[in-house]
Design a protein around this motif. Structure first.
Motif: not given
Length: 301
Positions: A81-96, A146-155
């Motif tokens: 999560f710590t590695v990924a969150i700079p590459y996506t949004t907090v809202i997107m991570s919360s939904l995942l 709004a959706f972040g980068q693929p790398l961040g969301n995959i992580l």
């Protein structure tokens, strides 16, 4: 019961506002490994002070392997999560992360012999459609902010798997082996911190971490996130122990709304129509799989 409900709300508040927002802001300046290590060192110290004053269960040597495994699973969750969150949004991570209850249900079926009926399968499929839709939006390059980068969301997705596995095994440790929430949380954090120390030393040896003094704002951010991390996990454990599965599942749905309430004004994150569609599918699927049947059977419904 009231204490359990308050604890669940506190846990959701910390876990969907201060902790992820603080991590997103501070970790790029300190580096993800340094940030998560210092965060857990501080959180473990906070938990130790509570643990020393709490009721304890006498443990045998072989029982510590349970907490070692819990610490490893939690390390996968927070590390990714710590590695990924700079590459996506907090809202997107919360939904995942909202899909966690379904992953827990699937895992509990295979590892804890809990039931998994057709209703849960339908909910899983609906949530999976929402998950794929959101991930496809980040891969498409549209609405990037709004959706972040693929790398961040995959992580983040693999972080969710680590967190789900942590919850499945926590259920076994807390209920089947009758451990106390504070004891479980403290020992889990202790092992997580140990693993993070090993990773830090290994990365330092390879020259991947450059030691540098931390600024006052970075130190303050780590302190805030560390203390809130201890409060987050301890509150959730107490809440689950003092309520029931139905009540705990209801609070799962508050996460994205709490996150949006803070990230929109403070981080200026966007909420698009596509994000709402994907989020609705995920939450609706989780509701069908984990809550609908119990909600339908409530008195007066």
């Amino acid at each position: 019961m009231l204490l359990g409900i308050i604890s669940l709300l506190i846990g959701q508040f910390f876990g969907n506002s201060i902790v992820p927002i603080g991590t997103k802001i501070v970790s790029p300046f300190t580096g993800p490994i340094v940030f998560v290590l210092l965060r857990f060192i501080l959180a473990t110290i906070v938990l130790l002070s509570i643990f020393l004053l709490s009721k304890k269960k006498k443990l045998k040597k072989h029982e510590y392997k349970d907490f070692a495994l819990l610490g490893f699973l939690l390390m996968i969750n927070v590390g990714l999560f710590t590695v990924a969150i700079p590459y996506t949004t907090v809202i997107m991570s919360s939904l995942l992360f909202s899909i966690t209850p379904i992953f827990v249900g699937v895992g509990a079926h295979f590892f804890l012999q809990e039931s998994f009926d057709k209703r849960k399968i339908v909910g899983l499929l609906i949530s999976f459609v929402g998950l794929v839709f959101l991930l496809s939006q980040s891969f498409s390059g549209n609405q990037h902010s709004a959706f972040g980068q693929p790398l961040g969301n995959i992580l983040i997705f693999f972080s969710v798997l680590g967190y789900s596995s942590y919850l499945i095994y926590s259920r076994k440790v807390l209920f089947k082996k009758n451990n106390f929430p504070i004891q479980t949380t403290f020992l889990t954090f202790s092992f997580t911190t140990l693993y993070l120390c090993i990773i830090f030393l290994f990365c330092t040896f390879l020259g991947q971490i450059n030691a540098k003094p931390l600024g006052n704002s970075e130190i303050l951010g780590i302190i805030i996130v560390g203390i809130c991390s201890a409060g987050q996990y301890l509150s959730l454990q107490v809440g689950i122990k003092r309520t029931n599965a139905f009540t705990a599942s209801i609070f799962q749905y508050t996460g994205p709304f709490i996150t949006a309430s803070f990230t929109i004004p403070f981080l200026h994150e966007q909420v698009t129509f596509q994000l709402l569609v994907g989020g609705f599918l995920i939450l609706f699927g989780v509701f069908i799989a984990t809550t609908y049947e119990k909600f339908r059977k409530r008195p007066g419904i």
